[in-house]
Design an enzyme around this catalytic site. Structure first.
Site, mmCIF file in Angstrom:
data_model
loop_
_atom_site.group_PDB
_atom_site.id
_atom_site.type_symbol
_atom_site.label_atom_id
_atom_site.label_comp_id
_atom_site.label_asym_id
_atom_site.label_seq_id
_atom_site.Cartn_x
_atom_site.Cartn_y
_atom_site.Cartn_z
ATOM 1 N N LYS A 1 -6.978 -8.636 1.221
ATOM 2 C CA LYS A 1 -8.325 -8.124 0.961
ATOM 3 C C LYS A 1 -8.690 -8.155 -0.521
ATOM 4 C CE LYS A 1 -6.860 -3.261 1.271
ATOM 5 N NZ LYS A 1 -7.058 -2.007 2.034
ATOM 6 N N ARG B 1 -5.560 9.399 9.364
ATOM 7 C CA ARG B 1 -6.636 8.445 9.184
ATOM 8 C C ARG B 1 -6.922 7.884 10.572
ATOM 9 N NH1 ARG B 1 -6.656 3.251 5.115
ATOM 10 N NH2 ARG B 1 -5.919 2.215 7.007
#
Length: 357
Positions: A36, A129
């Site tokens: 990324k 998360r």
């Protein structure tokens, strides 16, 4: 050359990747190379692939689109938005998922496209998360996934340290392995992949304590920097300076070290604090917080230090440097993960790829 610019040593990234691939292979673990930071730039992705990566992972559809011609398996590592389900199926082979509604959408789009989309079900083992939480949700989700024609459940995974700061451990990763085994027994299926987290899980590799049964890690930071930030260490025989930020000085003057006047909040809402060191030689570089994070970078010249930054000005103390800096000269910084991520995303920072070997 244009400033500011990132000078990126592709050979060092390939070297780091090869070291990590070989080390993880000793424990029966394959690596998904998280790319990324590349923002879809093929040069950086290809450097990681050259290091032995067979699957790349991206968090943005835009980046996956840029890499559509790259002949390698691709994984969507951020939970897909239902609205982008079609693109996820088109541009990735695998995605990490925790919501049934999204998986149904993926299945529908895959059927339309005459494809079978692979799914890794994310399990929350404590970091809070993403991930299914609790047996009822996990096993109910698996049952529904197995009924869908357009998707194939190929694994379970978890993420640790990114939100709650929970350290990957033998206990929480064994929890993931146990859930995988219970799913296999209950539904009489084989789940080939147990994806045991990100670069933070490497401390278990370092200490030879990674549970047997974890066979995949999703690594990004460690491939480009060699670092294991959970214990502030670096994998042996890796480079941490593959990325260098080159800036240009636009002002250099002798000024007091404490601002003159009443101090309030700065442009980022913080109240700055200063130490009185008398008159100092200060250089301003043409870059700022819009492009970098000053907490994640340090000057290559060890005799200078960062004083602070605004949105597009970086102020550095060069008083003690052995180098005589002037306007138009360059100051080079070694940058860490967060600053790399910011600078690679910024269109105002030129990217220069090279090979040192």
């Amino acid at each position: 050359m244009t400033c500011p610019r990132l000078e990126i040593d592709l050979d060092k990234i390939t070297h780091n990747t090869r070291v990590l691939v070989n080390e993880c292979k000793k424990f029966g673990i394959g690596i998904v190379g998280i790319t990324k930071v590349s923002s879809g730039m093929k040069e950086l992705v290809e450097a990681i692939v050259d290091g032995g990566i067979n699957i790349i992972g991206e968090s943005r559809i835009g980046s996956l689109k840029k890499l559509k011609d790259l002949d390698i398996e691709k994984m969507m590592i951020r939970l897909p938005m239902p609205s982008e389900a079609k693109d996820v199926v088109i541009y990735s082979d695998i995605s990490l998922n925790s919501e049934l509604e999204t998986i149904i959408r993926l299945s529908e789009e895959a059927i339309k496209l005459k494809k079978k989309h692979k799914v890794i079900l994310m399990i929350d083992v404590g970091d809070l998360r993403e991930g299914c939480f609790g047996d009822e949700e996990i096993f109910g989700m698996v049952g529904r996934i197995l009924e869908l024609e357009g998707v194939e459940l190929i694994g379970v995974g978890t993420n640790l340290s990114c939100f709650g700061g929970v350290i990957p451990s033998e206990d929480n990763l064994n929890t993931l392995i146990n859930i995988k085994e219970q799913i296999e027994e209950r539904y009489d299926i084989h789940i080939p992949i147990v994806s045991g987290g990100n670069s933070s899980s490497l401390h278990l590799i370092q200490n030879k304590k990674i549970p047997k049964g974890i066979n995949q890690l999703r690594l990004g930071t460690s491939l480009i920097l060699g670092t294991v930030e959970i214990n502030n260490s670096r994998m042996e025989d890796t480079y941490n300076d593959a990325f260098k930020l080159v800036t240009e000085i636009i002002e250099i003057k002798d000024k007091p070290s404490i601002p003159i006047g009443q101090i309030a909040r700065d442009s980022f809402g913080q109240v700055p604090a200063f130490e009185d060191k008398g008159i100092r030689k200060r250089a301003i570089c043409a870059i700022g917080k819009q492009d970098i994070d000053i907490e994640w970078m340090e000057p290559q010249d060890k005799d200078i230090y960062i004083l602070g930054a605004s949105s597009d000005h970086l102020i550095v103390d060069v008083t003690d440097s052995k180098i005589k800096y002037g306007v138009g000269n360059n100051i080079v910084f070694i940058i860490d993960y967060v600053s790399i991520l910011n600078a690679m995303t910024s269109e105002h920072v030129k990217k220069v790829f090279f090979k040192s070997e």
